[in-house]
Scaffold this motif. Structure first.
Motif, PDB file in Angstrom:
ATOM      1  N   ILE A  65     -24.584  32.973 -11.233  1.00 17.32           N
ATOM      2  CA  ILE A  65     -24.102  31.593 -11.227  1.00 17.32           C
ATOM      3  C   ILE A  65     -22.639  31.646 -10.832  1.00 17.32           C
ATOM      4  O   ILE A  65     -21.862  32.392 -11.424  1.00 17.32           O
ATOM      5  N   ARG A  66     -22.260  30.873  -9.819  1.00 17.11           N
ATOM      6  CA  ARG A  66     -20.847  30.836  -9.411  1.00 17.11           C
ATOM      7  C   ARG A  66     -20.332  29.406  -9.507  1.00 17.11           C
ATOM      8  O   ARG A  66     -20.956  28.466  -9.035  1.00 17.11           O
ATOM      9  N   ALA A  78     -17.538  27.210 -16.289  1.00 17.29           N
ATOM     10  CA  ALA A  78     -18.164  28.532 -16.325  1.00 17.29           C
ATOM     11  C   ALA A  78     -18.274  29.038 -17.758  1.00 17.29           C
ATOM     12  O   ALA A  78     -19.308  29.589 -18.155  1.00 17.29           O
ATOM     13  N   ASN A  79     -17.217  28.844 -18.554  1.00 15.42           N
ATOM     14  CA  ASN A  79     -17.254  29.263 -19.961  1.00 15.42           C
ATOM     15  C   ASN A  79     -18.300  28.480 -20.747  1.00 15.42           C
ATOM     16  O   ASN A  79     -18.999  29.035 -21.607  1.00 15.42           O
ATOM     17  N   GLU A  80     -18.421  27.196 -20.449  1.00 17.59           N
ATOM     18  CA  GLU A  80     -19.400  26.368 -21.136  1.00 17.59           C
ATOM     19  C   GLU A  80     -20.817  26.809 -20.797  1.00 17.59           C
ATOM     20  O   GLU A  80     -21.694  26.879 -21.673  1.00 17.59           O
ATOM     21  N   ILE A  81     -21.060  27.132 -19.535  1.00  9.57           N
ATOM     22  CA  ILE A  81     -22.382  27.600 -19.113  1.00  9.57           C
ATOM     23  C   ILE A  81     -22.714  28.926 -19.785  1.00  9.57           C
ATOM     24  O   ILE A  81     -23.839  29.136 -20.268  1.00  9.57           O
ATOM     25  N   PHE A  82     -21.727  29.828 -19.833  1.00  7.44           N
ATOM     26  CA  PHE A  82     -21.934  31.118 -20.486  1.00  7.44           C
ATOM     27  C   PHE A  82     -22.298  30.919 -21.957  1.00  7.44           C
ATOM     28  O   PHE A  82     -23.216  31.578 -22.478  1.00  7.44           O
ATOM     29  N   PHE A  83     -21.647  29.986 -22.620  1.00 11.26           N
ATOM     30  CA  PHE A  83     -21.933  29.700 -24.031  1.00 11.26           C
ATOM     31  C   PHE A  83     -23.359  29.185 -24.197  1.00 11.26           C
ATOM     32  O   PHE A  83     -24.082  29.593 -25.117  1.00 11.26           O
ATOM     33  N   ARG A  84     -23.786  28.294 -23.324  1.00 13.37           N
ATOM     34  CA  ARG A  84     -25.136  27.742 -23.419  1.00 13.37           C
ATOM     35  C   ARG A  84     -26.200  28.834 -23.250  1.00 13.37           C
ATOM     36  O   ARG A  84     -27.226  28.820 -23.933  1.00 13.37           O
ATOM     37  N   ILE A  85     -25.930  29.772 -22.347  1.00  9.34           N
ATOM     38  CA  ILE A  85     -26.899  30.855 -22.125  1.00  9.34           C
ATOM     39  C   ILE A  85     -26.973  31.770 -23.336  1.00  9.34           C
ATOM     40  O   ILE A  85     -28.051  32.081 -23.845  1.00  9.34           O
ATOM     41  N   GLN A  96     -23.093  38.795 -18.395  1.00  7.00           N
ATOM     42  CA  GLN A  96     -21.668  39.107 -18.386  1.00  7.00           C
ATOM     43  C   GLN A  96     -20.846  37.825 -18.494  1.00  7.00           C
ATOM     44  O   GLN A  96     -21.187  36.798 -17.891  1.00  7.00           O
ATOM     45  N   ALA A  97     -19.773  37.888 -19.255  1.00  6.48           N
ATOM     46  CA  ALA A  97     -18.885  36.728 -19.389  1.00  6.48           C
ATOM     47  C   ALA A  97     -18.301  36.376 -18.025  1.00  6.48           C
ATOM     48  O   ALA A  97     -18.207  37.226 -17.135  1.00  6.48           O
ATOM     49  N   PRO A  98     -17.914  35.122 -17.808  1.00  8.60           N
ATOM     50  CA  PRO A  98     -17.364  34.696 -16.515  1.00  8.60           C
ATOM     51  C   PRO A  98     -16.216  35.593 -16.060  1.00  8.60           C
ATOM     52  O   PRO A  98     -15.318  35.919 -16.844  1.00  8.60           O
ATOM     53  N   MET A  99     -16.290  35.975 -14.797  1.00  2.66           N
ATOM     54  CA  MET A  99     -15.252  36.824 -14.216  1.00  2.66           C
ATOM     55  C   MET A  99     -14.759  36.188 -12.926  1.00  2.66           C
ATOM     56  O   MET A  99     -15.543  35.602 -12.176  1.00  2.66           O
ATOM     57  N   GLU A 137     -12.532  32.904  -4.996  1.00  2.00           N
ATOM     58  CA  GLU A 137     -12.054  31.605  -5.454  1.00  2.00           C
ATOM     59  C   GLU A 137     -12.964  31.010  -6.508  1.00  2.00           C
ATOM     60  O   GLU A 137     -12.801  29.841  -6.893  1.00  2.00           O
ATOM     61  N   SER A 138     -13.910  31.787  -6.990  1.00  2.00           N
ATOM     62  CA  SER A 138     -14.882  31.283  -7.959  1.00  2.00           C
ATOM     63  C   SER A 138     -14.887  32.121  -9.231  1.00  2.00           C
ATOM     64  O   SER A 138     -14.239  33.174  -9.310  1.00  2.00           O
ATOM     65  N   TRP A 139     -15.601  31.614 -10.217  1.00  2.00           N
ATOM     66  CA  TRP A 139     -15.912  32.350 -11.431  1.00  2.00           C
ATOM     67  C   TRP A 139     -17.404  32.635 -11.404  1.00  2.00           C
ATOM     68  O   TRP A 139     -18.211  31.747 -11.101  1.00  2.00           O
ATOM     69  N   VAL A 140     -17.774  33.882 -11.687  1.00  2.00           N
ATOM     70  CA  VAL A 140     -19.184  34.249 -11.614  1.00  2.00           C
ATOM     71  C   VAL A 140     -19.698  34.713 -12.972  1.00  2.00           C
ATOM     72  O   VAL A 140     -18.989  35.370 -13.736  1.00  2.00           O
ATOM     73  N   ILE A 141     -20.938  34.336 -13.237  1.00  2.00           N
ATOM     74  CA  ILE A 141     -21.680  34.818 -14.402  1.00  2.00           C
ATOM     75  C   ILE A 141     -22.847  35.627 -13.853  1.00  2.00           C
ATOM     76  O   ILE A 141     -23.616  35.133 -13.020  1.00  2.00           O
TER      77      ILE A 141
END
Length: 259
Positions: free
Chosen positions: A124-125, A132-139, A190-193, A197-201
């Protein structure tokens, strides 16, 4: 022997052939083939291999009689020996590859194996870090699945595949991203990195180990052959490189004047 080259309804005399090839930008192709021809000059084929190659050649060109074969040979000014060399050329190239690099394929494979290994992963980018942090939390909390959130939020083509990408060879990726996947545990999100120009999960789904099978052997032989061929091109004269379309001019450095 015919001293002209027949092209359709046109007959080219020897002095006209080179200008003709040059006018269609074919000199480079001629040079490249001559490099290969010199390399395989000492490679021979058995009587059985030659006979089989000639049979395939005649089938391809619909030369289904001795009369047609002789007519074709005379049209292009080829002796029987030259015809056999023409028909066996592909086989002799393959023999050249095998004789030159076949003995070192295992060591070459082991040295570069990692770039041949494949991985299937979910991605997910997102451009926005907070999202991105919110999506990571939901997962991680089990509120929504990775695939569902990828379809809804991911800003790349992976959104159409529920985030799934692959199998992809590690060698086809940027080194940093390949390293990220290699150091990830299968099934662990993996936590967002930051990436570009994006953050990836990322979540690795499966690693697929490359095998030195027949397909891989042929691929490695071809890779070595292409590397060798490039080295031969680098040894050409400046004039020959021009015909090959190789830039021989040093890169120009633009001067920047201080304001």
């Amino acid at each position: 022997m015919n001293k002209t080259l027949q092209l359709g309804d046109r007959d080219l005399l020897p002095p006209e052939i080179i200008p003709f090839l040059a006018s269609y930008n074919l000199i480079g192709q001629l040079l490249s083939q001559s490099i290969i021809e010199s390399a395989i000059a000492s490679i021979t084929c058995t009587i059985e291999e030659t006979s089989h190659a000639l049979e395939q050649f005649c089938q391809y060109w619909d030369l289904n009689s001795e009369e047609k074969i002789q007519s074709w040979r005379l049209r292009y000014g080829l002796t029987q020996e030259q015809l056999e060399l023409f028909a066996t050329r592909k086989l002799r190239v393959e023999k050249f590859k095998q004789l030159t690099w076949g003995h070192q394929l295992e060591s070459y494979f082991l040295k570069y194996k990692r770039r041949f290994d494949k991985v299937i992963y979910s991605l997910i980018r997102i451009e926005n870090r907070e999202i991105a942090n919110e999506i990571f939390f939901r997962i991680t909390e089990g509120e929504q699945s990775f695939s569902e959130l990828a379809r809804e939020y991911s800003q790349g083509p992976e959104a159409q595949t529920s985030g799934i990408i692959g199998p992809v060879e590690l060698g086809s990726m940027t080194p940093n991203f390949a390293q990220l996947l290699c150091t990830s545990q299968v099934g662990v999100v993996q936590a967002p990195m930051p990436f570009g120009e994006s953050w990836v999960i990322v979540r690795v789904e499966k690693f697929l180990t490359a095998q030195l099978d027949d397909f891989m052997r042929q691929r490695l032989l071809q890779e070595n052959f292409e590397t060798w061929f490039q080295q031969q091109l680098n040894q050409l004269s400046p004039e020959e490189k021009t015909w090959m379309g190789i830039n021989t001019k040093p890169a120009q450095v633009q001067e920047v004047n201080a304001a």
